[in-house]
Scaffold this active site. Sequence first.
Site, PDB file in Angstrom:
ATOM      1  N   ASN A  10       5.819  12.716   2.177  1.00  0.00           N
ATOM      2  CA  ASN A  10       5.776  11.392   1.562  1.00  0.00           C
ATOM      3  C   ASN A  10       4.844  11.434   0.340  1.00  0.00           C
ATOM      4  OD1 ASN A  10       4.679   8.757   0.991  1.00  0.00           O
ATOM      5  ND2 ASN A  10       5.641   8.018   2.864  1.00  0.00           N
ATOM      6  N   ASP A  12       4.053   8.847  -1.725  1.00  0.00           N
ATOM      7  CA  ASP A  12       3.588   7.514  -2.148  1.00  0.00           C
ATOM      8  C   ASP A  12       2.200   7.541  -2.784  1.00  0.00           C
ATOM      9  OD1 ASP A  12       5.877   6.489  -1.005  1.00  0.00           O
ATOM     10  OD2 ASP A  12       4.866   5.559   0.703  1.00  0.00           O
ATOM     11  N   HIS A  13       1.304   8.320  -2.146  1.00  0.00           N
ATOM     12  CA  HIS A  13      -0.092   8.187  -2.588  1.00  0.00           C
ATOM     13  C   HIS A  13      -0.424   8.974  -3.845  1.00  0.00           C
ATOM     14  CE1 HIS A  13      -0.682   5.346   0.394  1.00  0.00           C
ATOM     15  NE2 HIS A  13      -0.455   6.169   1.397  1.00  0.00           N
ATOM     16  N   ARG A  21      -4.937   4.000 -12.670  1.00  0.00           N
ATOM     17  CA  ARG A  21      -5.331   4.022 -14.072  1.00  0.00           C
ATOM     18  C   ARG A  21      -4.257   3.487 -15.018  1.00  0.00           C
ATOM     19  NH1 ARG A  21      -9.739   7.025 -15.990  1.00  0.00           N
ATOM     20  NH2 ARG A  21     -11.431   6.543 -14.583  1.00  0.00           N
ATOM     21  N   HIS A  46       8.359   5.249  -0.405  1.00  0.00           N
ATOM     22  CA  HIS A  46       8.499   3.863   0.043  1.00  0.00           C
ATOM     23  C   HIS A  46       8.413   2.943  -1.170  1.00  0.00           C
ATOM     24  CE1 HIS A  46       6.785   0.566   2.992  1.00  0.00           C
ATOM     25  NE2 HIS A  46       7.810   0.138   2.293  1.00  0.00           N
ATOM     26  N   ARG A  48       7.914  -0.398  -2.135  1.00  0.00           N
ATOM     27  CA  ARG A  48       7.461  -1.653  -1.526  1.00  0.00           C
ATOM     28  C   ARG A  48       7.805  -2.824  -2.437  1.00  0.00           C
ATOM     29  NH1 ARG A  48       3.422  -0.596   2.788  1.00  0.00           N
ATOM     30  NH2 ARG A  48       3.229  -2.847   2.910  1.00  0.00           N
ATOM     31  N   ARG A  52       3.341  -1.348  -5.160  1.00  0.00           N
ATOM     32  CA  ARG A  52       1.945  -0.927  -5.269  1.00  0.00           C
ATOM     33  C   ARG A  52       1.801   0.582  -5.517  1.00  0.00           C
ATOM     34  NH1 ARG A  52      -0.183  -1.776   0.889  1.00  0.00           N
ATOM     35  NH2 ARG A  52       0.690  -3.839   0.537  1.00  0.00           N
ATOM     36  N   HIS A  53       2.792   1.353  -5.088  1.00  0.00           N
ATOM     37  CA  HIS A  53       2.724   2.787  -5.421  1.00  0.00           C
ATOM     38  C   HIS A  53       4.024   3.249  -6.095  1.00  0.00           C
ATOM     39  CE1 HIS A  53       4.249   2.789  -1.327  1.00  0.00           C
ATOM     40  NE2 HIS A  53       3.054   2.676  -0.762  1.00  0.00           N
ATOM     41  N   GLU A  73      12.237   4.819   1.970  1.00  0.00           N
ATOM     42  CA  GLU A  73      11.685   3.835   2.912  1.00  0.00           C
ATOM     43  C   GLU A  73      11.702   2.465   2.267  1.00  0.00           C
ATOM     44  OE1 GLU A  73       7.740   4.215   4.465  1.00  0.00           O
ATOM     45  OE2 GLU A  73       8.157   6.275   5.007  1.00  0.00           O
ATOM     46  N   THR A 103      -1.091  -0.408   5.085  1.00  0.00           N
ATOM     47  CA  THR A 103       0.004   0.534   5.244  1.00  0.00           C
ATOM     48  C   THR A 103       0.966  -0.096   6.240  1.00  0.00           C
ATOM     49  OG1 THR A 103       0.559   2.800   5.911  1.00  0.00           O
ATOM     50  CG2 THR A 103      -1.295   1.789   7.033  1.00  0.00           C
ATOM     51  N   THR A 104       2.037   0.611   6.596  1.00  0.00           N
ATOM     52  CA  THR A 104       3.007   0.026   7.526  1.00  0.00           C
ATOM     53  C   THR A 104       2.374  -0.015   8.910  1.00  0.00           C
ATOM     54  OG1 THR A 104       4.662   1.114   6.167  1.00  0.00           O
ATOM     55  CG2 THR A 104       5.427   0.123   8.208  1.00  0.00           C
ATOM     56  N   GLU A 154      12.757   6.388  13.850  1.00  0.00           N
ATOM     57  CA  GLU A 154      11.497   7.078  13.575  1.00  0.00           C
ATOM     58  C   GLU A 154      10.431   6.393  14.416  1.00  0.00           C
ATOM     59  OE1 GLU A 154      10.576   8.320   9.611  1.00  0.00           O
ATOM     60  OE2 GLU A 154       8.422   8.058   9.928  1.00  0.00           O
ATOM     61  N   HIS A 197       3.476   8.721  10.817  1.00  0.00           N
ATOM     62  CA  HIS A 197       2.368   7.806  10.526  1.00  0.00           C
ATOM     63  C   HIS A 197       1.066   8.333  11.100  1.00  0.00           C
ATOM     64  CE1 HIS A 197       0.235   4.268   9.239  1.00  0.00           C
ATOM     65  NE2 HIS A 197       1.322   3.943   8.570  1.00  0.00           N
ATOM     66  N   GLY A 198       0.162   8.659  10.178  1.00  0.00           N
ATOM     67  CA  GLY A 198      -1.188   9.076  10.572  1.00  0.00           C
ATOM     68  C   GLY A 198      -1.290  10.510  11.061  1.00  0.00           C
ATOM     69  N   HIS A 220      -0.166  10.648   3.856  1.00  0.00           N
ATOM     70  CA  HIS A 220      -1.563  10.410   3.505  1.00  0.00           C
ATOM     71  C   HIS A 220      -2.467  11.608   3.774  1.00  0.00           C
ATOM     72  CE1 HIS A 220      -5.601   8.522   4.073  1.00  0.00           C
ATOM     73  NE2 HIS A 220      -5.247   7.970   2.939  1.00  0.00           N
TER      74      HIS A 220
HETATM   75  N1  PXP Z   1       6.860   7.139   8.220  1.00  0.00           N
HETATM   76  C1  PXP Z   1       6.896   5.847   7.825  1.00  0.00           C
HETATM   77  C2  PXP Z   1       8.082   5.034   8.216  1.00  0.00           C
HETATM   78  C3  PXP Z   1       5.856   5.289   7.054  1.00  0.00           C
HETATM   79  O1  PXP Z   1       5.901   4.001   6.684  1.00  0.00           O
HETATM   80  C4  PXP Z   1       4.788   6.112   6.660  1.00  0.00           C
HETATM   81  C5  PXP Z   1       3.696   5.561   5.793  1.00  0.00           C
HETATM   82  O2  PXP Z   1       4.198   5.248   4.567  1.00  0.00           O
HETATM   83  C6  PXP Z   1       4.807   7.455   7.062  1.00  0.00           C
HETATM   84  C7  PXP Z   1       5.845   7.937   7.865  1.00  0.00           C
HETATM   85  C8  PXP Z   1       3.751   8.422   6.656  1.00  0.00           C
HETATM   86  O3  PXP Z   1       2.510   8.029   7.164  1.00  0.00           O
HETATM   87  P1  PXP Z   1       1.219   8.752   6.639  1.00  0.00           P
HETATM   88  O4  PXP Z   1       1.107   8.469   5.178  1.00  0.00           O
HETATM   89  O5  PXP Z   1       0.128   8.133   7.446  1.00  0.00           O
HETATM   90  O6  PXP Z   1       1.388  10.227   6.908  1.00  0.00           O
END
Ligand code: PXP
Length: 252
Positions: A10, A12-13, A21, A46, A48, A52-53, A73, A103-104, A154, A197-198, A220
Site C-alpha cells: 500500500n 498511500d503514505h 509539502r 486508497h 479517500r 488526504r493522500h 481501496e 485510518t480505516t 479482507e 491493517h497494522g 504503514h
Molecule cells: N487493508 C485495508 C483495507 C486498509 O484500509 C489498510 C489501511 O489503508 C491496509 C490494508 C493497510 O494497513 P497498514 O497501512 O496499517 O499496513
Amino acid sequence: MRHFPRLGVNVDHVATLRNARGGPFPDPVRAAHVAVAAGADGITAHLREDRRHIRDEDMARLRREIGVPLNFEMAATDEMVAIAVQTRPHACCLVPERRSERTTEGGLNVRDGHDHLKLVTAELSHAGVRVSLFIEPGESAVEAADSIGAPVVELHTGAWCDALAHGEQERAHQEFERLRRAALLAERLGVECHAGHGLDFDAARAISALPQIAELNIGHFLMGEAIFVGLPAAIAKMRAAIAQGRETAGRG
Ligand code: PXP
C-alpha cells in the site's frame, strides 16, 4: 507446501508525505515501481473522499503504469464507483470511511449495508473488477459478505495487531482465534480470504501460518521501515517473514 500469501504493498503514505509539502515528491507511483521491482505482487492505494493522500491522478497513473494487479481501496459511494468503473483496476476493496478517522478504523457494517453493498458489488463485478469487502474478523460478517456475492473478504487485523503491540497476550490470542475461525469459514464458503491493517514483520509472519490467507495488504509499517533501510530491503524482509510463517502452516 501451500503457496505463500501474495504481498500487496500500500503506497498511500508516500502520498501523505508528498502532500505535507504540496510538491511532487515523494511520488507514490515511483514507490509502486520500486515495490514491484522488489517483489510486491500487487499495489494497493486508497482514494479517500477527502483525497488526504492518494489523488485521482495517482490512481490513474498507477493503473496505466504498473504491471501488477492494482487494488483500489474505496468507500462504496457513487463518486468512487464511477471512478473505479472508469479506472477498471484488477480489484476494489470496499472499506468504511469516516472523515475524522486517522485510518480505516473498523470493518464494513455488512449486515446494515447489505443491500447497498450488494448493488455496488454487482456493478463493479459487471465492470470486470474483483470485489473484496474489508470486514471485522467475525463469522457473521463473513457470512454476510458471502450473501452479498463478494468473491473476496479482507479481514481487518487491526485489533489483533493492537493487542500484540501492547503486549496483551490474552487479547491477542482471542483476536487471532477470531481471525482463524473467520478464515476457515471463508474457505468453507469458497470466499477468498485476505488480511491487512497494522501488520509488521512479526504479525505478518504469524498470520501467514493460516493457510487460508491468500494475500496480505501492508502499508504503514513498510513505509516506516523504508525510511531506515530503504523500500526494497523492507519488502525483501517482509517477504521472508511471510515465507517463514507459511512454512509453519499446518505444523502442530
Ligand atoms: N487493508 C485495508 C483495507 C486498509 O484500509 C489498510 C489501511 O489503508 C491496509 C490494508 C493497510 O494497513 P497498514 O497501512 O496499517 O499496513
